[in-house]
Design an enzyme around this catalytic site. Structure first.
Site, PDB file in Angstrom:
ATOM      1  N   HIS A 182     -24.605   8.001  35.294  1.00 33.78           N
ATOM      2  CA  HIS A 182     -25.357   8.693  34.239  1.00 33.78           C
ATOM      3  C   HIS A 182     -26.127   7.736  33.327  1.00 33.78           C
ATOM      4  CE1 HIS A 182     -22.868  12.684  34.531  1.00 33.78           C
ATOM      5  NE2 HIS A 182     -23.211  12.194  35.719  1.00 33.78           N
ATOM      6  N   GLU A 278     -30.036  22.112  33.654  1.00 39.32           N
ATOM      7  CA  GLU A 278     -30.777  22.725  32.550  1.00 39.32           C
ATOM      8  C   GLU A 278     -32.222  22.265  32.487  1.00 39.32           C
ATOM      9  OE1 GLU A 278     -27.091  23.063  29.298  1.00 39.32           O
ATOM     10  OE2 GLU A 278     -28.986  22.103  28.756  1.00 39.32           O
ATOM     11  N   TYR A 288     -28.471  19.931  21.930  1.00 43.32           N
ATOM     12  CA  TYR A 288     -28.506  20.722  23.160  1.00 43.32           C
ATOM     13  C   TYR A 288     -27.135  20.940  23.790  1.00 43.32           C
ATOM     14  CZ  TYR A 288     -33.347  20.986  22.332  1.00 43.32           C
ATOM     15  OH  TYR A 288     -34.551  21.295  21.722  1.00 43.32           O
ATOM     16  N   TYR A 299     -16.035  19.416  38.028  1.00 45.27           N
ATOM     17  CA  TYR A 299     -15.966  19.280  39.479  1.00 45.27           C
ATOM     18  C   TYR A 299     -14.619  19.716  40.042  1.00 45.27           C
ATOM     19  CZ  TYR A 299     -20.254  16.691  38.770  1.00 45.27           C
ATOM     20  OH  TYR A 299     -21.534  16.336  38.413  1.00 45.27           O
TER      21      TYR A 299
END
Length: 408
Positions: A182, A278, A288, A299
Site C-alpha cells: 500500500h 471506491e 473519506y 480478507y
C-alpha cells in the site's frame, strides 16, 4: 507485430458467462458479476453500486507496441513518438512508439525498495515539460531498519532520453513503516500547476489507523507545489491541525487518479478490502472514512472495525464495487477514436482484469461497462496520440498496448 481482435462476446465467455445469458442481459441490469462479499451491506443512495450496464463495447483492435516489460506501472507521453514507462524493479524506459523498441534504462533514477508492492511507481511530466524537461517519479524508498515510504523525486530528462539530471526528492511520506504494501501512488497535476500525490496507509492494522490522523501522511491525498512546498490554501497549510501537504484523508490505497478539467476537480479510485473499491472526488480537508467506515469486508471474511458503512463527518464514495475490480489507474477519455466515450471514466482493472468504463450524470455514475478482460491485469490506462487508448499490463512479461476501434 502481434495483432488480436477482441469482442465483448468473447470476453464474456472468458468471464464465465454464456452467450445466451449475455443476449438476455438488458441495458437496465448491472454488469453480470458474482454476488457481493458483504451481503448485509446496502448502498447509501440509489446508483452508488451496480449501475446499469452500458451493454456490449465496440469491437476493439489490440496492438502490442512494446513487450518484455517487468511489471510496468506508470506511463507518460513525451510526444506522439515517444513515451516513458516505469518498471517496478526500478527502471525507467523510453519507448519508440513507431518501432516498439525500448531504450536502455534511463540513468539517474533514484534507488527504490522493490519488495512486495514497492518499487518504481508513477511517472509524470511537469506541465511545462517542453520548456524545462522535468520528469517526476513516485517510488517506494528505503528509510533504514526495514522501514520505507512513498517518495517523489524530480529530475531533468536529457535530450537523448538517456539520463535524469539534477535529481532531487521533493516529498517523503511520513512516518516510514516496516511494510511492503500500500504505497499508492499516482501523480496528477491540476490546471494551476499544483501536484497531487496519492498515498497508501501501508495495509497493516496498526498503520492503517493513521489514515484518520491528519498529522500523518498515511492514507492521504497530498497537494504540493512543483518544488514540494505547500500551497497556501491547503486545508492544513499552517500545520496546526494537520500536516501541511494533506489535502484529504481516510483513504486506503489510491492507485488511480485523474484531473477533470471540466469541473476543476481531482477524482480518485482506491482499493477496498474484500469488496469496497471506491470512486471519490476528494475535497479539501474531508475525511473519506477508512478504516472506520468501508464497504466490503476483511480478507478473512470478518468485518473491518465495527462493520459500518456510514458515520457522521465521513464522506460517502461516489461509487463502489463489491466484488472488487482491483483498480489501477484511471483517466477521463477525450479523443477522436471513441466519440461515444467523451468525458467517460476509463479504469484499469487488475482483477478480473481489463478496463472498466463509467458514464457520468453530474457526480453520479450512470452506467458501467467491462471490456478487454482477456488482457489480464491492467495497471495503467491513458489516452495517447491520435485518441487511441493505451494500456500497461502488469506482469513479469508486461506490455504497452494500443487499443483502437476495429476497422471495417
Amino acid at each position: 507485430m502481434l495483432r488480436t481482435l477482441m469482442t465483448s462476446s468473447s470476453t464474456a465467455l472468458l468471464l464465465g458467462f454464456s452467450l445466451d445469458a449475455l443476449a438476455q442481459h438488458t441495458a437496465n441490469e448491472p454488469v453480470p458479476t458474482p454476488p457481493p462479499n458483504a451481503t448485509d451491506q446496502t448502498p447509501a443512495f440509489e446508483g452508488q453500486t451496480r449501475a446499469p450496464s452500458l451493454g456490449e463495447p465496440p469491437a476493439l483492435e489490440i496492438t502490442p507496441i512494446a513487450e518484455g516489460l517487468d511489471h510496468p506501472w506508470g506511463l507518460a507521453f513525451l510526444d506522439s513518438d515517444t513515451a516513458l514507462v516505469t518498471e517496478r524493479p526500478g527502471r525507467l524506459r523510453a519507448v519508440d512508439l513507431a518501432a516498439g523498441t525500448l531504450s536502455d534504462p534511463v540513468a539517474g533514477v533514484p534507488t527504490v525498495d522493490a519488495r512486495g508492492q514497492g518499487g518504481l511507481l508513477d511517472v509524470s511530466l511537469h506541465p511545462d515539460f517542453a520548456d524545462n524537461r522535468r520528469v517526476y517519479l513516485s517510488y517506494a524508498e528505503a528509510r533504514g531498519d526495514g522501514a520505507n515510504g512513498t517518495s517523489v523525486a524530480r529530475g531533468v530528462l536529457s535530450q537523448d532520453h538517456s539520463r535524469l539530471e539534477d535529481v532531487e526528492v521533493i516529498f517523503r511520506q511520513t512516518p516510514a513503516w516496516v511494510s511492503t504494501k500500500h504505497f499508492g501512488s499516482r501523480l496528477v497535476w491540476d490546471d494551476a500547476g499544483r501536484l497531487y500525490v496519492t498515498l497508501g496507509e501501508r495495509s497493516l492494522t496498526e498503520p492503517r489507523q493513521l489514515a484518520q490522523q491528519t498529522d500523518s501522511y498515511l492514507g492521504k491525498v497530498v497537494r504540493v507545489l512543483e518544488d514540494g512546498s505547500t500551497p497556501e490554501d491547503n486545508p492544513f497549510a499552517n500545520g496546526s491541525d494537520g500536516a501541511p501537504a494533506v489535502w484529504s484523508y481516510g483513504h486506503r490505497n489510491i492507485q488511480g487518479a485523474a484531473w477533470q478539467s471540466e469541473s476543476g476537480r481531482l477524482w480518485t479510485i482506491e482499493h477496498g478490502p474484500r469488496g469496497g473499491d471506491e470512486l471519490n472526488v476528494p475535497a479539501a480537508g474531508k475525511n473519506y472514512g477508512w478504516p472506520v467506515i468501508t464497504y466490503g469486508e476483511d480478507y478473512s471474511g470478518a468485518p473491518i472495525g465495527d462493520g459500518i458503512t456510514a458515520q457522521s463527518g465521513m464522506e460517502q464514495p461516489v461509487y463502489y464495487w463489491d466484488p472488487v475490480i482491483a483498480p489501477g489507474d484511471m483517466t477521463f477519455y477525450h479523443g477522436e477514436r471513441f466519440p461515444d466515450w467523451q468525458g467517460d471514466i476509463l479504469i484499469a482493472s487488475l482483477s478480473p482484469g481489463g478496463v472498466v468504463r463509467l458514464t457520468l450524470d453530474g457526480d453520479r455514475v450512470a452506467g458501467e461497462q467491462r471490456m478487454l478482460e482477456s488482457l489480464g491485469r491492467v495497471r495503467d490506462v491513458d489516452t495517447g496520440p491520435e485518441g487511441a487508448l493505451w494500456l500497461l499490463t502488469d506482469a513479469s512479461d508486461g506490455a504497452l498496448i494500443r487499443v483502437t476501434p476495429e476497422e471495417g
